[in-house]
Design an enzyme around this catalytic site. Structure first.
Site, PDB file in Angstrom:
ATOM      1  N   CYS A   1      -3.305   0.482  -5.546  1.00 22.43           N
ATOM      2  CA  CYS A   1      -2.488   0.103  -4.617  1.00 22.43           C
ATOM      3  C   CYS A   1      -1.410  -0.577  -4.588  1.00 22.43           C
ATOM      4  O   CYS A   1      -1.294  -1.547  -5.515  1.00 22.43           O
ATOM      5  CB  CYS A   1      -3.290  -0.383  -3.519  1.00 22.43           C
ATOM      6  SG  CYS A   1      -4.772   0.411  -2.526  1.00 22.43           S
TER       7      CYS A   1
ATOM      8  N   CYS B   1      -5.706  -1.770   2.546  1.00 23.22           N
ATOM      9  CA  CYS B   1      -7.289  -1.634   2.334  1.00 23.22           C
ATOM     10  C   CYS B   1      -8.003  -2.781   2.083  1.00 23.22           C
ATOM     11  O   CYS B   1      -7.460  -3.816   1.898  1.00 23.22           O
ATOM     12  CB  CYS B   1      -7.328  -0.673   1.325  1.00 23.22           C
ATOM     13  SG  CYS B   1      -7.247  -1.289  -0.303  1.00 23.22           S
TER      14      CYS B   1
ATOM     15  N   GLU C   1       0.154  -2.924  -2.816  1.00 24.21           N
ATOM     16  CA  GLU C   1      -0.174  -4.325  -2.531  1.00 24.21           C
ATOM     17  C   GLU C   1      -0.799  -4.990  -3.891  1.00 24.21           C
ATOM     18  O   GLU C   1      -0.332  -6.245  -4.362  1.00 24.21           O
ATOM     19  CB  GLU C   1      -1.141  -4.751  -1.303  1.00 24.21           C
ATOM     20  CG  GLU C   1      -0.678  -4.110  -0.078  1.00 24.21           C
ATOM     21  CD  GLU C   1      -0.977  -2.455   0.155  1.00 24.21           C
ATOM     22  OE1 GLU C   1      -1.169  -1.984  -0.811  1.00 24.21           O
ATOM     23  OE2 GLU C   1      -1.676  -2.265   1.366  1.00 24.21           O
TER      24      GLU C   1
ATOM     25  N   ILE D   1       0.065   3.618  -7.465  1.00 24.68           N
ATOM     26  CA  ILE D   1       0.445   4.381  -8.719  1.00 24.68           C
ATOM     27  C   ILE D   1      -0.984   5.047  -8.742  1.00 24.68           C
ATOM     28  O   ILE D   1      -2.041   4.494  -9.092  1.00 24.68           O
ATOM     29  CB  ILE D   1       0.506   3.462  -9.908  1.00 24.68           C
ATOM     30  CG1 ILE D   1       1.693   2.577  -9.659  1.00 24.68           C
ATOM     31  CG2 ILE D   1       0.463   4.315 -11.260  1.00 24.68           C
ATOM     32  CD1 ILE D   1       1.900   1.334 -10.876  1.00 24.68           C
ATOM     33  N   GLU D   2      -0.806   6.514  -8.606  1.00 26.93           N
ATOM     34  CA  GLU D   2      -2.188   7.099  -8.675  1.00 26.93           C
ATOM     35  C   GLU D   2      -2.353   7.760 -10.045  1.00 26.93           C
ATOM     36  O   GLU D   2      -1.441   7.684 -10.948  1.00 26.93           O
ATOM     37  CB  GLU D   2      -1.777   8.514  -7.629  1.00 26.93           C
ATOM     38  CG  GLU D   2      -1.727   7.873  -6.282  1.00 26.93           C
ATOM     39  CD  GLU D   2      -1.612   8.877  -4.828  1.00 26.93           C
ATOM     40  OE1 GLU D   2      -1.354  10.063  -5.411  1.00 26.93           O
ATOM     41  OE2 GLU D   2      -2.012   8.584  -3.944  1.00 26.93           O
TER      42      GLU D   2
ATOM     43  N   CYS E   1      -7.593  -4.433  -1.276  1.00 26.94           N
ATOM     44  CA  CYS E   1      -6.268  -5.342  -1.323  1.00 26.94           C
ATOM     45  C   CYS E   1      -6.750  -6.691  -0.438  1.00 26.94           C
ATOM     46  O   CYS E   1      -6.020  -7.778  -0.867  1.00 26.94           O
ATOM     47  CB  CYS E   1      -5.133  -4.558  -0.805  1.00 26.94           C
ATOM     48  SG  CYS E   1      -4.516  -3.210  -2.185  1.00 26.94           S
TER      49      CYS E   1
HETATM   50  O1  LIG Z   1      -2.655  -0.228   1.919  1.00 24.53           O
HETATM   51  C1  LIG Z   1      -2.762   0.947   1.303  1.00 24.53           C
HETATM   52  C2  LIG Z   1      -3.613   2.196   1.419  1.00 24.53           C
HETATM   53  C3  LIG Z   1      -3.422   3.122   0.590  1.00 24.53           C
HETATM   54  N1  LIG Z   1      -2.386   3.040  -0.735  1.00 24.53           N
HETATM   55  C4  LIG Z   1      -2.371   4.110  -1.642  1.00 24.53           C
HETATM   56  C5  LIG Z   1      -3.331   4.394  -2.342  1.00 24.53           C
HETATM   57  C6  LIG Z   1      -3.287   5.919  -2.646  1.00 24.53           C
HETATM   58  O2  LIG Z   1      -2.482   6.006  -3.757  1.00 24.53           O
HETATM   59  C7  LIG Z   1      -2.435   6.305  -1.324  1.00 24.53           C
HETATM   60  C8  LIG Z   1      -3.570   7.023  -0.376  1.00 24.53           C
HETATM   61  O3  LIG Z   1      -4.630   6.310  -0.142  1.00 24.53           O
HETATM   62  O4  LIG Z   1      -1.949   5.137  -0.824  1.00 24.53           O
HETATM   63  C9  LIG Z   1      -1.862   1.857  -0.820  1.00 24.53           C
HETATM   64  O5  LIG Z   1      -0.994   1.540  -2.009  1.00 24.53           O
HETATM   65  N2  LIG Z   1      -2.063   0.749   0.062  1.00 24.53           N
HETATM   66 ZN   LIG Z   2      -5.338  -1.530  -1.185  1.00 24.02          ZN
END
Ligand SMILES: O=c1ccn([C@H]2C[C@H](O)[C@@H](CO)O2)c(=O)[nH]1
Ligand SMILES: [Zn+2]
Length: 131
Positions: free
Chosen positions: A55, A88, A57, A45-46, A91
């Site tokens: 993220c 990442c 996860e 969710i950006e 997470c």
């Molecule tokens: O393991 C990951 C890596 C990145 N993102 C998301 C964060 C962001 O919205 C987009 C690009 O980094 O991906 C995740 O949800 N999980």
């Molecule tokens: Zn992450």
């Protein structure tokens, strides 16, 4: 791959459809399974204030923890990357905190890879470091 793990990947792929990623266009879905077999999904969710992004996860893990879950088995992560993408560092740190031991990663081609938290985050910082 077990039927249980396939179901977890299917749930991660399903909730990936809810990802809100207008800035990166990189949609991620995750699903965590508890030791007694319940699944909780989450998507990324950006936010226009980029650092407020969450993220997939951690969305899944925090949904589960907020529902009273404390015992976890595995998490599945699905994204559209050339190779299955690892979570990442933030997470992984949260997975280490809550004892999520198995991480199953997959891309949209169905390439799948499984690693343990110990492989992805050896020497994780933990509450034992503060004793
Ligand atoms: O393991 C990951 C890596 C990145 N993102 C998301 C964060 C962001 O919205 C987009 C690009 O980094 O991906 C995740 O949800 N999980
Ligand atoms: Zn992450």
């Amino acid at each position: 791959m077990t039927e249980e793990d396939k179901a977890l990947l299917d749930e991660a792929a399903r909730v990936r459809g809810f990802a809100y990623a207008p800035y990166s266009n990189f949609k991620v879905g995750a699903a965590i399974r508890t030791k007694d077999g319940k699944m909780y999904g989450g998507c990324n969710i950006e936010n226009s204030s980029f650092s407020s992004t969450m993220c997939a996860e951690r969305t899944a893990i925090y949904r589960a923890v907020s529902s009273g879950e404390t015992e976890f088995d595995a998490i599945a992560v699905v994204s559209d990357s050339p190779n299955p993408a690892a979570p990442c560092g933030s997470c992984l740190q949260v997975m280490a905190e809550f004892g999520v031991s198995r991480i199953i990663m997959s891309n949209l081609n169905g390439d799948t890879e499984e690693m343990t938290i110990g492989e992805l985050l050896p020497k994780a910082f933990s509450k034992e470091n503060m004793e």
